[in-house]
Scaffold this active site. Structure first.
Site, PDB file in Angstrom:
ATOM      1  N   SER A 110       0.849  -1.184   0.000  1.00  0.00           N
ATOM      2  CA  SER A 110       0.000   0.000   0.000  1.00  0.00           C
ATOM      3  C   SER A 110       0.883   1.231   0.000  1.00  0.00           C
ATOM      4  O   SER A 110       2.009   1.200   0.513  1.00  0.00           O
ATOM      5  CB  SER A 110      -0.897   0.023   1.243  1.00  0.00           C
ATOM      6  OG  SER A 110      -1.577   1.261   1.340  1.00  0.00           O
ATOM      7  N   TYR A 169      -2.254  -0.861  10.098  1.00  0.00           N
ATOM      8  CA  TYR A 169      -2.209  -1.040   8.646  1.00  0.00           C
ATOM      9  C   TYR A 169      -0.899  -0.533   8.064  1.00  0.00           C
ATOM     10  O   TYR A 169      -0.203  -1.256   7.340  1.00  0.00           O
ATOM     11  CB  TYR A 169      -3.394  -0.313   8.013  1.00  0.00           C
ATOM     12  CG  TYR A 169      -3.568  -0.600   6.543  1.00  0.00           C
ATOM     13  CD1 TYR A 169      -4.093  -1.822   6.122  1.00  0.00           C
ATOM     14  CD2 TYR A 169      -3.217   0.330   5.577  1.00  0.00           C
ATOM     15  CE1 TYR A 169      -4.264  -2.107   4.774  1.00  0.00           C
ATOM     16  CE2 TYR A 169      -3.379   0.061   4.221  1.00  0.00           C
ATOM     17  CZ  TYR A 169      -3.905  -1.163   3.833  1.00  0.00           C
ATOM     18  OH  TYR A 169      -4.057  -1.432   2.488  1.00  0.00           O
TER      19      TYR A 169
END
Length: 312
Positions: free
Chosen positions: A168, A181
């Site tokens: 990501s 995350y």
């Protein structure tokens, strides 16, 4: 959060499959290969599985239940390839080995692994339940390392394999309320870099090639679900800010087709690097591996004050 802090691209970004990564360009390019995709029930994972199937690969799709995989299985089967659906908690190493053994018995030796399964809990760390926070590390980082650890000996014995870790852009920036995350995705990118170096030591480079891939701005259920009400009451809803929705302009097919292209081996010069699927792969290849590595492009790094580095 001010997105300008992280800079804006001056080159064109891709938001849909283009040129070398279109289904037409990749038709039959992965024919005969066996691919495994985790978190394949919907969104990006489903698009990855379907893109691989369109390119000719037979696919094994994994998620928490077989029922959730029904639509993905049907879409892949329409491409005329073999498809198997498996219920699997990817944090369970024993179950993963069982599934991989079943896949290889039913379909053949696994050639491609795409670690896509991931979760996000949007909550400041001080308000988080630690077990919920840690579950993100388990799913987003431990699980990919478990799948890789299970498959690497098989890739070594066969002398080939492709591993794509869905990372990501959050791995490269500081995003409040997403500590689990961003931390897990940064760790996954670093692991990808390091594991490719280990493939050199094992004399498996470039035959075994790994990539950390940002899937683009895809408004999946995970990214668009938002925070819990207690967090919204205290901090407001970031989705109300204009910039937030402008971050999500990509369909999942862009990531899916990029994965299919990487699986062919055409991007081996980019192995071990962190890639953004919105960036033109031909432009990256044109720069060349040697220059990318020398200038530390597409890798996680720290820029120290000029003059400070390591001891000579």
């Amino acid at each position: 959060m001010d997105p300008a802090e992280f800079g804006y691209s001056t080159l064109e970004m891709k938001h849909a499959p283009y040129g070398p990564i279109t289904p037409e360009a990749l038709k039959d390019s992965n024919k005969g290969k066996i691919a495994v995709v985790t978190g394949a029930a919907q969104g990006i994972g489903a698009a990855i599985a379907e893109a691989l199937a369109k390119s000719g690969a037979s696919v094994a799709i994994l998620d928490l239940s077989v029922e959730k995989l029904a639509k993905t299985k049907e879409a892949c089967e329409k491409q005329g390839v073999k498809v198997r659906a498996h219920a699997c908690d990817v944090t369970n190493g024993g179950r993963l080995k069982e599934v991989f053994d079943e896949v290889e018995k039913e379909l053949g030796n696994i050639d491609v692994l795409v670690n896509n399964a991931g979760i996000l809990d949007q909550r400041p760390f001080i308000m988080a339940d630690f077990n919920t926070f840690w579950r993100q590390i388990e799913v987003n980082f431990k699980a990919p390392l478990l799948t890789i650890h299970t498959l690497l000996p098989r890739f070594r014995d066969r002398g080939a394999g492709c591993i794509i870790n869905i990372a990501s852009r959050s791995a490269t920036v500081d995003v409040p309320m997403t500590l689990g995350y961003v931390t897990s995705k940064a760790a996954l990118a670093r692991a990808t870099h390091t594991l490719q170096r280990e493939m050199v030591l094992e004399k498996l480079d470039p035959a075994v090639h790994l990539y950390a891939l940002h899937p683009g701005g895809v408004l999946t259920g995970m990214g668009g679900s938002g925070a819990s009400q207690d967090v919204l009451d205290k901090y407001g809803d970031v989705r109300d800010e204009k910039f937030f929705m402008e971050l999500f302009k990509d369909g999942p097919e862009l990531c899916g087709q990029t994965c299919a292209w990487l699986a062919t081996g055409q991007g081996k010069e980019l192995r071990g690097l962190y890639l953004d699927c919105r960036q033109d792969v031909e432009r990256l290849l044109g720069v060349g591996r040697e220059k990318l590595l020398k200038e530390k492009k597409n890798v996680l790094t720290v820029n120290f004050l000029e003059g400070y580095a390591n001891e000579p």
